[in-house]
Write a protein that holds these residues in place. Sequence first.
Motif, PDB file in Angstrom:
ATOM      1  N   TYR A  18      27.208 -17.651  22.889  1.00  0.00           N
ATOM      2  CA  TYR A  18      26.589 -17.579  23.133  1.00  0.00           C
ATOM      3  C   TYR A  18      25.779 -18.388  21.528  1.00  0.00           C
ATOM      4  N   SER A  19      26.318 -17.388  21.124  1.00  0.00           N
ATOM      5  CA  SER A  19      25.311 -18.059  19.522  1.00  0.00           C
ATOM      6  C   SER A  19      25.677 -19.164  19.042  1.00  0.00           C
ATOM      7  N   SER A  20      27.695 -19.228  19.223  1.00  0.00           N
ATOM      8  CA  SER A  20      28.269 -20.941  18.526  1.00  0.00           C
ATOM      9  C   SER A  20      27.728 -21.965  19.423  1.00  0.00           C
ATOM     10  N   ALA A  21      27.305 -21.988  21.061  1.00  0.00           N
ATOM     11  CA  ALA A  21      26.439 -22.951  21.564  1.00  0.00           C
ATOM     12  C   ALA A  21      25.061 -22.858  20.214  1.00  0.00           C
ATOM     13  N   THR A  22      24.926 -22.058  20.426  1.00  0.00           N
ATOM     14  CA  THR A  22      23.483 -22.167  19.946  1.00  0.00           C
ATOM     15  C   THR A  22      23.019 -23.233  18.324  1.00  0.00           C
ATOM     16  N   ASN A  23      24.004 -22.487  17.881  1.00  0.00           N
ATOM     17  CA  ASN A  23      24.358 -23.456  16.673  1.00  0.00           C
ATOM     18  C   ASN A  23      25.082 -25.106  16.979  1.00  0.00           C
ATOM     19  N   ILE A  24      25.793 -24.854  17.671  1.00  0.00           N
ATOM     20  CA  ILE A  24      26.381 -26.343  17.935  1.00  0.00           C
ATOM     21  C   ILE A  24      24.858 -26.938  18.440  1.00  0.00           C
ATOM     22  N   ILE A  25      23.790 -27.114  18.813  1.00  0.00           N
ATOM     23  CA  ILE A  25      22.685 -26.945  19.360  1.00  0.00           C
ATOM     24  C   ILE A  25      21.862 -27.916  17.951  1.00  0.00           C
ATOM     25  N   CYS A  26      21.634 -26.186  17.184  1.00  0.00           N
ATOM     26  CA  CYS A  26      20.956 -26.552  16.005  1.00  0.00           C
ATOM     27  C   CYS A  26      21.409 -27.443  15.258  1.00  0.00           C
ATOM     28  N   GLY A  27      22.749 -27.794  14.752  1.00  0.00           N
ATOM     29  CA  GLY A  27      23.329 -28.470  13.776  1.00  0.00           C
ATOM     30  C   GLY A  27      23.547 -30.099  14.744  1.00  0.00           C
ATOM     31  N   PHE A  28      23.341 -29.937  15.705  1.00  0.00           N
ATOM     32  CA  PHE A  28      22.987 -31.189  16.873  1.00  0.00           C
ATOM     33  C   PHE A  28      21.595 -31.672  15.953  1.00  0.00           C
ATOM     34  N   GLU A  29      20.427 -31.295  16.367  1.00  0.00           N
ATOM     35  CA  GLU A  29      19.147 -31.264  16.280  1.00  0.00           C
ATOM     36  C   GLU A  29      18.602 -31.720  14.456  1.00  0.00           C
ATOM     37  N   SER A  30      19.101 -30.790  13.962  1.00  0.00           N
ATOM     38  CA  SER A  30      18.988 -30.755  12.276  1.00  0.00           C
ATOM     39  C   SER A  30      19.173 -32.339  11.781  1.00  0.00           C
ATOM     40  N   THR A  31      20.800 -33.364  11.928  1.00  0.00           N
ATOM     41  CA  THR A  31      21.338 -33.770  12.026  1.00  0.00           C
ATOM     42  C   THR A  31      20.005 -35.149  12.341  1.00  0.00           C
ATOM     43  N   VAL A  32      20.313 -34.812  13.916  1.00  0.00           N
ATOM     44  CA  VAL A  32      19.006 -36.041  14.189  1.00  0.00           C
ATOM     45  C   VAL A  32      18.137 -36.127  13.567  1.00  0.00           C
ATOM     46  N   SER A  33      16.625 -34.953  13.350  1.00  0.00           N
ATOM     47  CA  SER A  33      15.514 -35.383  13.042  1.00  0.00           C
ATOM     48  C   SER A  33      15.880 -35.604  11.150  1.00  0.00           C
ATOM     49  N   SER A  34      16.966 -35.017  10.718  1.00  0.00           N
ATOM     50  CA  SER A  34      17.301 -35.558   9.050  1.00  0.00           C
ATOM     51  C   SER A  34      16.978 -37.095   9.071  1.00  0.00           C
ATOM     52  N   TYR A  35      18.020 -37.705  10.116  1.00  0.00           N
ATOM     53  CA  TYR A  35      18.611 -39.080   9.891  1.00  0.00           C
ATOM     54  C   TYR A  35      17.195 -39.756   9.976  1.00  0.00           C
ATOM     55  N   SER A  36      16.172 -39.748  10.977  1.00  0.00           N
ATOM     56  CA  SER A  36      15.169 -40.155  10.859  1.00  0.00           C
ATOM     57  C   SER A  36      14.068 -39.649  10.147  1.00  0.00           C
ATOM     58  N   MET A  37      14.275 -38.353   9.340  1.00  0.00           N
ATOM     59  CA  MET A  37      13.089 -38.792   7.977  1.00  0.00           C
ATOM     60  C   MET A  37      13.743 -39.083   6.598  1.00  0.00           C
ATOM     61  N   LEU A  38      14.638 -39.663   6.354  1.00  0.00           N
ATOM     62  CA  LEU A  38      15.971 -39.898   5.298  1.00  0.00           C
ATOM     63  C   LEU A  38      15.602 -42.150   5.527  1.00  0.00           C
ATOM     64  N   TYR A  39      15.252 -41.992   6.916  1.00  0.00           N
ATOM     65  CA  TYR A  39      15.326 -43.349   7.605  1.00  0.00           C
ATOM     66  C   TYR A  39      13.271 -43.518   6.670  1.00  0.00           C
ATOM     67  N   ALA A  40      12.827 -43.166   7.059  1.00  0.00           N
ATOM     68  CA  ALA A  40      11.428 -42.678   6.566  1.00  0.00           C
ATOM     69  C   ALA A  40      11.324 -42.574   5.494  1.00  0.00           C
ATOM     70  N   SER A  41      12.203 -42.057   4.745  1.00  0.00           N
ATOM     71  CA  SER A  41      11.711 -42.228   2.602  1.00  0.00           C
ATOM     72  C   SER A  41      11.626 -42.909   2.528  1.00  0.00           C
ATOM     73  N   GLY A  42      13.140 -44.085   2.553  1.00  0.00           N
ATOM     74  CA  GLY A  42      13.490 -44.921   2.329  1.00  0.00           C
ATOM     75  C   GLY A  42      15.121 -45.175   1.860  1.00  0.00           C
ATOM     76  N   VAL A  43      15.779 -44.297   2.811  1.00  0.00           N
ATOM     77  CA  VAL A  43      17.134 -44.382   2.005  1.00  0.00           C
ATOM     78  C   VAL A  43      17.484 -46.018   3.427  1.00  0.00           C
ATOM     79  N   GLY A  44      18.389 -46.793   2.405  1.00  0.00           N
ATOM     80  CA  GLY A  44      18.996 -48.175   2.869  1.00  0.00           C
ATOM     81  C   GLY A  44      18.014 -49.244   2.736  1.00  0.00           C
ATOM     82  N   ASP A  45      16.998 -48.858   2.819  1.00  0.00           N
ATOM     83  CA  ASP A  45      15.761 -50.044   2.565  1.00  0.00           C
ATOM     84  C   ASP A  45      16.309 -50.224   0.837  1.00  0.00           C
TER      85      ASP A  45
END
Length: 206
Positions: A18-45
Motif C-alpha cells: 500500500y505504501s508503493s501504491a501511495t507513492n505511485i499516486i504521489c509521483g503521478f500527481e507531482s508530475t502533473v502539477s509540475s508540468y502545469s507549473m512549468l507551462y505557467a512559468s513560460g517553459v516552451g514559450d
Amino acid sequence: MFKVSGEISRHYYKYLIYSSATNIICGFESTVSSYSMLYASGVGDETVALASISLNLISKDILGQIISVSFINKASKYGDKTPSKYIRNNVILFELSNFLECCTPLFTNSMFIPMATIGNIGKNIGFTGFGSFNANVISKLSINKDNITELYSKITIVNSLSYSFGMSLGLIFVNLVPDLETRLFVLPISGILRYMFIKKSIDGII
C-alpha cells in the motif's frame, strides 16, 4: 529482495504494497502539477527569456523551503502523539498545494511566484511530514529494534521505485490529456485514493 532479517511485524508486506501504491499516486500527481507549473512559468514559450523562467522557478523553491521550516517544526510536535491526525493533515495540505500548482496557468504572470511559492510550501511540509511519519511506522514494524536501518532501506527502495513509476505515468497522462480542466478533475480523485491507501497501509500498525 525485500526480505528483512530479524523480527518484523506481520504487517510489513501489507505496508510495502500500500505504501508503493501511495507513492505511485504521489509521483503521478507531482508530475502533473509540475508540468502545469512549468507551462505557467513560460517553459516552451519562445517569447519568454530563459533567465526569467529560471528566476521564477528558483525563487519559488527558495521561498517555499525557507517559509516551510517554521511550519514543519510546529507540526512535528504532535506527530508522535496523534500520528493519524498528523498524516491526515499532511496529506490534505500536500493535495491542496499540488492542486494549486496545477492551477498556476490560470493566474496572470505576476501571480506566478506567489501562487507557486504557496504550493511549494505546502508540498515541502507534506513531503517532510510523510517522511517523518514513515520513520515512525518503520520503528513500529521492527519488533526487536535491531533491523530498523535495514527496514528503512528496503522501504525507501520500494517507495523510490514506486514514485518513479508514478512519474512515468504522469508523463504519459499529460501527453495524452493536454487540457488543464481534465487534469484538475483527476487530481482530487487521485488525492482521495492516496489517502485511502495510506490509511490501509498503517491499519494494524498505528
